[in-house]
Design a protein around this motif. Structure first.
Motif, PDB file in Angstrom:
ATOM      1  N   ILE A   1       0.831  -1.205   0.000  1.00 32.09           N
ATOM      2  CA  ILE A   1       0.000   0.000   0.000  1.00 32.09           C
ATOM      3  C   ILE A   1       0.864   1.252   0.000  1.00 32.09           C
ATOM      4  CG2 ILE A   1      -1.615   1.334   1.411  1.00 32.09           C
ATOM      5  CD1 ILE A   1      -2.919  -1.384   2.134  1.00 32.09           C
ATOM      6  N   TRP A   2       1.926   1.274   0.811  1.00 33.80           N
ATOM      7  CA  TRP A   2       2.803   2.457   0.848  1.00 33.80           C
ATOM      8  C   TRP A   2       3.508   2.662  -0.488  1.00 33.80           C
ATOM      9  CZ3 TRP A   2       1.970   6.163   3.928  1.00 33.80           C
ATOM     10  CH2 TRP A   2       1.472   5.927   5.200  1.00 33.80           C
ATOM     11  N   TRP A   3       3.967   1.574  -1.122  1.00 36.58           N
ATOM     12  CA  TRP A   3       4.598   1.704  -2.434  1.00 36.58           C
ATOM     13  C   TRP A   3       3.607   2.251  -3.452  1.00 36.58           C
ATOM     14  CZ3 TRP A   3       9.377   2.140  -3.657  1.00 36.58           C
ATOM     15  CH2 TRP A   3      10.361   1.526  -2.897  1.00 36.58           C
ATOM     16  N   ASN A   4       2.361   1.753  -3.403  1.00 31.66           N
ATOM     17  CA  ASN A   4       1.363   2.238  -4.351  1.00 31.66           C
ATOM     18  C   ASN A   4       1.079   3.722  -4.134  1.00 31.66           C
ATOM     19  OD1 ASN A   4      -0.408   2.019  -6.440  1.00 31.66           O
ATOM     20  ND2 ASN A   4      -2.080   1.219  -5.210  1.00 31.66           N
ATOM     21  N   LEU A   5       1.025   4.167  -2.895  1.00 35.23           N
ATOM     22  CA  LEU A   5       0.827   5.594  -2.621  1.00 35.23           C
ATOM     23  C   LEU A   5       1.991   6.428  -3.150  1.00 35.23           C
ATOM     24  CD1 LEU A   5      -0.723   5.521   0.959  1.00 35.23           C
ATOM     25  CD2 LEU A   5      -1.870   6.031  -1.208  1.00 35.23           C
ATOM     26  N   LEU A   6       3.204   5.917  -3.031  1.00 37.92           N
ATOM     27  CA  LEU A   6       4.368   6.613  -3.575  1.00 37.92           C
ATOM     28  C   LEU A   6       4.273   6.700  -5.098  1.00 37.92           C
ATOM     29  CD1 LEU A   6       7.258   7.807  -3.132  1.00 37.92           C
ATOM     30  CD2 LEU A   6       8.075   5.501  -3.650  1.00 37.92           C
ATOM     31  N   PHE A   7       3.894   5.607  -5.753  1.00 33.97           N
ATOM     32  CA  PHE A   7       3.739   5.617  -7.208  1.00 33.97           C
ATOM     33  C   PHE A   7       2.680   6.626  -7.632  1.00 33.97           C
ATOM     34  CE2 PHE A   7       5.029   0.879  -7.246  1.00 33.97           C
ATOM     35  CZ  PHE A   7       6.355   1.226  -7.121  1.00 33.97           C
ATOM     36  N   LEU A   8       1.569   6.692  -6.888  1.00 33.15           N
ATOM     37  CA  LEU A   8       0.508   7.642  -7.220  1.00 33.15           C
ATOM     38  C   LEU A   8       0.977   9.079  -7.048  1.00 33.15           C
ATOM     39  CD1 LEU A   8      -2.619   5.942  -5.653  1.00 33.15           C
ATOM     40  CD2 LEU A   8      -2.104   6.239  -8.067  1.00 33.15           C
ATOM     41  N   ALA A   9       1.734   9.342  -5.974  1.00 33.38           N
ATOM     42  CA  ALA A   9       2.212  10.708  -5.734  1.00 33.38           C
ATOM     43  C   ALA A   9       3.163  11.151  -6.846  1.00 33.38           C
ATOM     44  CB  ALA A   9       2.907  10.789  -4.375  1.00 33.38           C
ATOM     45  N   VAL A  10       4.083  10.291  -7.238  1.00 32.15           N
ATOM     46  CA  VAL A  10       5.006  10.648  -8.316  1.00 32.15           C
ATOM     47  C   VAL A  10       4.250  10.784  -9.634  1.00 32.15           C
ATOM     48  CG1 VAL A  10       7.009   9.868  -9.642  1.00 32.15           C
ATOM     49  CG2 VAL A  10       6.997   9.628  -7.162  1.00 32.15           C
ATOM     50  N   GLY A  11       3.280   9.912  -9.879  1.00 34.50           N
ATOM     51  CA  GLY A  11       2.464  10.016 -11.086  1.00 34.50           C
ATOM     52  C   GLY A  11       1.682  11.314 -11.130  1.00 34.50           C
ATOM     53  N   ALA A  12       1.144  11.739  -9.975  1.00 37.90           N
ATOM     54  CA  ALA A  12       0.425  13.012  -9.913  1.00 37.90           C
ATOM     55  C   ALA A  12       1.375  14.176 -10.171  1.00 37.90           C
ATOM     56  CB  ALA A  12      -0.248  13.167  -8.550  1.00 37.90           C
ATOM     57  N   LEU A  13       2.564  14.117  -9.605  1.00 42.24           N
ATOM     58  CA  LEU A  13       3.543  15.179  -9.816  1.00 42.24           C
ATOM     59  C   LEU A  13       3.964  15.270 -11.275  1.00 42.24           C
ATOM     60  CD1 LEU A  13       5.342  17.317  -8.418  1.00 42.24           C
ATOM     61  CD2 LEU A  13       7.076  15.535  -8.236  1.00 42.24           C
ATOM     62  N   LEU A  14       4.254  14.144 -11.892  1.00 46.33           N
ATOM     63  CA  LEU A  14       4.637  14.140 -13.308  1.00 46.33           C
ATOM     64  C   LEU A  14       3.472  14.583 -14.187  1.00 46.33           C
ATOM     65  CD1 LEU A  14       6.713  10.857 -13.540  1.00 46.33           C
ATOM     66  CD2 LEU A  14       7.568  13.200 -13.591  1.00 46.33           C
ATOM     67  N   GLY A  15       2.266  14.133 -13.842  1.00 44.87           N
ATOM     68  CA  GLY A  15       1.095  14.551 -14.600  1.00 44.87           C
ATOM     69  C   GLY A  15       0.844  16.042 -14.473  1.00 44.87           C
TER      70      GLY A  15
END
Length: 89
Positions: free
Chosen positions: A37-51
């Motif tokens: 879950i923590w890894w997925n939240l990190l992936f989402l945060a970086v994806g939001a930043l890049l987006g």
């Protein structure tokens, strides 16, 4: 492999009708859910930043949710969203 099989079938009678469900639940108990879950939240945060950087925040979140870090590459490969110029007054 034998240790994993022993842990999956621990306390399960193979002749009972719900043996598959009990083995499946034993295997799911071995998964480190909090780390995933923590890894997925990190992936989402970086994806939001890049987006956000590319003008596609929702798309960045969606691709990161579906593909994880590979979704980052999808967002980076897409062209920047062009903002139309302001209308003259």
């Amino acid at each position: 492999m034998d240790e994993l099989l022993a842990r999956a079938t621990q306390g399960v009678d193979p002749d009972t009708p719900d043996a598959f469900l009990r083995i499946f639940l034993n295997l799911m108990a071995l998964v480190p859910w909090s780390a995933l879950i923590w890894w997925n939240l990190l992936f989402l945060a970086v994806g939001a930043l890049l987006g956000w950087w590319r003008g596609r925040t929702a798309e960045g979140i969606a691709w990161a949710f579906v593909l994880g870090p590979i979704g980052w590459l999808v967002v980076l490969r897409r062209p920047r969203r062009q903002v139309p110029p302001p209308l003259p007054k």
